[in-house]
Write a protein that holds these residues in place. Structure first.
Motif, PDB file in Angstrom:
ATOM      1  N   GLU A 201       2.016 -37.564  -3.385  1.00 15.77           N
ATOM      2  CA  GLU A 201       1.356 -38.142  -2.424  1.00 15.77           C
ATOM      3  C   GLU A 201       1.781 -37.813  -1.063  1.00 15.77           C
ATOM      4  O   GLU A 201       0.740 -38.252  -0.195  1.00 15.77           O
ATOM      5  N   PHE A 202       2.872 -37.269  -0.854  1.00 14.84           N
ATOM      6  CA  PHE A 202       3.662 -37.552   0.169  1.00 14.84           C
ATOM      7  C   PHE A 202       2.668 -35.947   1.062  1.00 14.84           C
ATOM      8  O   PHE A 202       2.368 -35.962   2.469  1.00 14.84           O
ATOM      9  N   ALA A 203       2.407 -35.195  -0.062  1.00 15.29           N
ATOM     10  CA  ALA A 203       2.113 -33.191   0.452  1.00 15.29           C
ATOM     11  C   ALA A 203       0.278 -33.402   1.118  1.00 15.29           C
ATOM     12  O   ALA A 203      -0.349 -33.818   2.409  1.00 15.29           O
ATOM     13  N   GLU A 204      -0.572 -35.000   0.326  1.00 11.87           N
ATOM     14  CA  GLU A 204      -1.927 -34.769   0.752  1.00 11.87           C
ATOM     15  C   GLU A 204      -1.850 -35.791   1.797  1.00 11.87           C
ATOM     16  O   GLU A 204      -2.810 -35.374   2.576  1.00 11.87           O
ATOM     17  N   LEU A 205      -0.907 -36.702   2.500  1.00  8.70           N
ATOM     18  CA  LEU A 205      -0.814 -37.673   3.298  1.00  8.70           C
ATOM     19  C   LEU A 205      -0.479 -37.027   4.804  1.00  8.70           C
ATOM     20  O   LEU A 205      -0.956 -37.176   5.817  1.00  8.70           O
ATOM     21  N   VAL A 206       0.089 -36.027   4.601  1.00 10.53           N
ATOM     22  CA  VAL A 206       1.409 -35.525   5.262  1.00 10.53           C
ATOM     23  C   VAL A 206       0.490 -34.308   5.773  1.00 10.53           C
ATOM     24  O   VAL A 206       0.960 -33.771   6.964  1.00 10.53           O
ATOM     25  N   ALA A 207       0.440 -33.229   4.770  1.00  8.69           N
ATOM     26  CA  ALA A 207       0.582 -31.824   4.903  1.00  8.69           C
ATOM     27  C   ALA A 207      -0.642 -31.216   6.622  1.00  8.69           C
ATOM     28  O   ALA A 207      -2.010 -31.810   5.752  1.00  8.69           O
ATOM     29  N   ASP A 208      -0.284 -30.627   6.816  1.00 12.78           N
ATOM     30  CA  ASP A 208      -1.580 -30.210   7.148  1.00 12.78           C
ATOM     31  C   ASP A 208      -2.439 -28.867   6.914  1.00 12.78           C
ATOM     32  O   ASP A 208      -3.739 -28.606   6.535  1.00 12.78           O
ATOM     33  N   ARG A 209      -1.467 -28.170   6.513  1.00 14.34           N
ATOM     34  CA  ARG A 209      -2.038 -26.551   5.136  1.00 14.34           C
ATOM     35  C   ARG A 209      -1.210 -27.047   3.912  1.00 14.34           C
ATOM     36  O   ARG A 209       0.233 -27.086   3.747  1.00 14.34           O
ATOM     37  N   ILE A 210      -1.586 -26.872   2.371  1.00 11.89           N
ATOM     38  CA  ILE A 210      -0.967 -26.365   1.843  1.00 11.89           C
ATOM     39  C   ILE A 210      -0.938 -24.685   1.138  1.00 11.89           C
ATOM     40  O   ILE A 210      -1.403 -24.251   1.223  1.00 11.89           O
ATOM     41  N   VAL A 211       0.567 -24.241   0.707  1.00  8.78           N
ATOM     42  CA  VAL A 211       0.212 -22.850   0.259  1.00  8.78           C
ATOM     43  C   VAL A 211       1.068 -23.310  -1.370  1.00  8.78           C
ATOM     44  O   VAL A 211       2.154 -23.797  -1.615  1.00  8.78           O
ATOM     45  N   GLU A 217       3.758 -15.243  -6.214  1.00 13.61           N
ATOM     46  CA  GLU A 217       2.270 -15.389  -5.199  1.00 13.61           C
ATOM     47  C   GLU A 217       1.930 -16.499  -4.715  1.00 13.61           C
ATOM     48  O   GLU A 217       1.843 -17.893  -6.035  1.00 13.61           O
ATOM     49  N   ALA A 218       1.402 -15.827  -3.650  1.00 10.38           N
ATOM     50  CA  ALA A 218       0.969 -17.807  -2.972  1.00 10.38           C
ATOM     51  C   ALA A 218      -0.787 -17.478  -3.198  1.00 10.38           C
ATOM     52  O   ALA A 218      -1.719 -16.303  -2.339  1.00 10.38           O
ATOM     53  N   ILE A 219      -1.388 -17.956  -3.620  1.00 10.80           N
ATOM     54  CA  ILE A 219      -2.509 -17.812  -4.906  1.00 10.80           C
ATOM     55  C   ILE A 219      -3.959 -18.910  -3.864  1.00 10.80           C
ATOM     56  O   ILE A 219      -4.422 -19.337  -4.360  1.00 10.80           O
ATOM     57  N   TYR A 220      -3.410 -19.927  -2.786  1.00  6.84           N
ATOM     58  CA  TYR A 220      -3.651 -20.641  -2.450  1.00  6.84           C
ATOM     59  C   TYR A 220      -3.214 -20.929  -0.899  1.00  6.84           C
ATOM     60  O   TYR A 220      -1.935 -21.207  -0.896  1.00  6.84           O
ATOM     61  N   ASP A 221      -3.970 -20.840   0.286  1.00  8.56           N
ATOM     62  CA  ASP A 221      -2.973 -21.010   1.444  1.00  8.56           C
ATOM     63  C   ASP A 221      -4.179 -21.639   2.190  1.00  8.56           C
ATOM     64  O   ASP A 221      -5.262 -20.502   2.498  1.00  8.56           O
ATOM     65  N   GLY A 222      -4.172 -23.024   2.664  1.00  6.01           N
ATOM     66  CA  GLY A 222      -5.716 -23.224   3.426  1.00  6.01           C
ATOM     67  C   GLY A 222      -5.342 -24.482   3.466  1.00  6.01           C
ATOM     68  O   GLY A 222      -4.332 -25.200   3.915  1.00  6.01           O
ATOM     69  N   PRO A 223      -6.580 -25.610   3.746  1.00  7.87           N
ATOM     70  CA  PRO A 223      -6.465 -26.710   4.637  1.00  7.87           C
ATOM     71  C   PRO A 223      -5.887 -27.896   4.199  1.00  7.87           C
ATOM     72  O   PRO A 223      -6.562 -27.105   2.117  1.00  7.87           O
ATOM     73  N   SER A 224      -4.792 -28.403   3.656  1.00  4.30           N
ATOM     74  CA  SER A 224      -4.687 -29.606   2.816  1.00  4.30           C
ATOM     75  C   SER A 224      -5.719 -30.459   2.231  1.00  4.30           C
ATOM     76  O   SER A 224      -5.855 -30.142   0.665  1.00  4.30           O
ATOM     77  N   LYS A 225      -7.218 -31.217   3.136  1.00  3.18           N
ATOM     78  CA  LYS A 225      -8.151 -31.219   2.266  1.00  3.18           C
ATOM     79  C   LYS A 225      -8.875 -30.834   1.625  1.00  3.18           C
ATOM     80  O   LYS A 225      -9.139 -30.999   0.610  1.00  3.18           O
ATOM     81  N   THR A 226      -8.824 -29.393   2.155  1.00  2.95           N
ATOM     82  CA  THR A 226      -9.851 -28.302   0.806  1.00  2.95           C
ATOM     83  C   THR A 226      -8.986 -28.687  -0.527  1.00  2.95           C
ATOM     84  O   THR A 226      -9.901 -28.441  -1.064  1.00  2.95           O
ATOM     85  N   PHE A 227      -7.321 -28.034  -0.181  1.00  2.00           N
ATOM     86  CA  PHE A 227      -6.810 -28.174  -1.130  1.00  2.00           C
ATOM     87  C   PHE A 227      -6.794 -28.591  -2.277  1.00  2.00           C
ATOM     88  O   PHE A 227      -6.819 -28.987  -3.616  1.00  2.00           O
TER      89      PHE A 227
END
Length: 245
Positions: A201-211, A217-227
């Protein structure tokens, strides 16, 4: 800006980071998530030079650390001067007051005067909603309050980046919310932050990016909204596994 290139870290029986290359822009909040043991905390500790990968480079503005080479104390200090680390357990000095905990670093390391350090500490205490706690001791505070003091202590060093490793994992839900509200305010004020957390919930509310990390391995690195709105099959599986819905 922080940039990691080809970071590789092995333990005796575990390959913690596998050729990881990531960039963390200024004035953004990057949230690192993933299963336990996937390499999230190891990565954060490598940025602060608490872990030394065998290979790769860390670029922090004009500083470069080559992990394949010995790291001098001068370079280690210069990198840590640019970042403030907040751990799972708040690690406050029990024999010092709240004010003394916050001002110790600025007075000793930054050579600030007592008056200037105290003034900044009082400003930070007001920022996190604890304006009247300066003369109290850590054992007189709740866990959530102590973690907010830890954030004040990190911010008092005027770091370019705030690094937070599961900052609420030891707290009950009510105290966790207190700390997360502080981090939300910092994110809105464009404090550069890298946060390892399990709180979606915090990640979705606050993050600009998610890794998203898995098995080093970093299998996703991009915008929070897309994630969250267009997750891959693996990400959806992870989100389903940690949801009660």
């Amino acid at each position: 800006m922080i940039k990691l290139e080809h970071i590789d870290k092995k333990y005796a029986d575990h390959h913690a980071l596998k050729d990881v290359s990531l960039t963390f822009p200024e004035h953004e909040t990057t949230v690192i998530i993933g299963p336990s043991g996937s390499g999230k905390s190891t990565l954060l500790r490598a940025i602060n030079l608490l872990e030394k990968p065998e290979m790769g480079q860390l670029h922090f503005d004009d500083l470069t650390v080559d992990f394949s080479q010995p790291i001098s104390n001068k370079l280690r200090f210069a990198v840590r001067r640019k970042s403030g680390m907040v751990f799972q357990n708040w690690n406050l000095f029990p024999h010092l007051t709240v004010l003394e905990n916050i001002t110790e670093g600025p007075r000793v390391v930054l050579k600030q005067s007592k008056a200037a350090a105290n003034q900044r500490a009082e400003e930070l205490l007001a920022l996190v909603g604890l304006p009247d706690t300066g003369q109290r001791y850590p054992n007189q505070l709740s866990g959530g309050q102590q973690q907010r003091i830890s954030i004040c202590r990190a911010l008092a060093m005027n770091p370019e980046y705030l690094l937070l490793d599961e900052p609420t994992s030891a707290l009950d839900p009510e105290l966790e919310a207190q700390v997360l509200r502080v981090l939300k305010d910092l994110a809105q004020n464009k404090q550069s932050m890298i946060v390892v957390t399990h709180n979606m919930e915090f990640a979705e509310l606050v993050a600009d990016r998610i890794v998203f990390f898995e098995a080093g391995e970093a299998i996703y690195d991009g915008p929070s909204k897309t994630f969250f709105e267009h997750p891959s099959a693996r990400v959806q599986e992870f989100l389903n596994a940690i949801s009660l819905k």
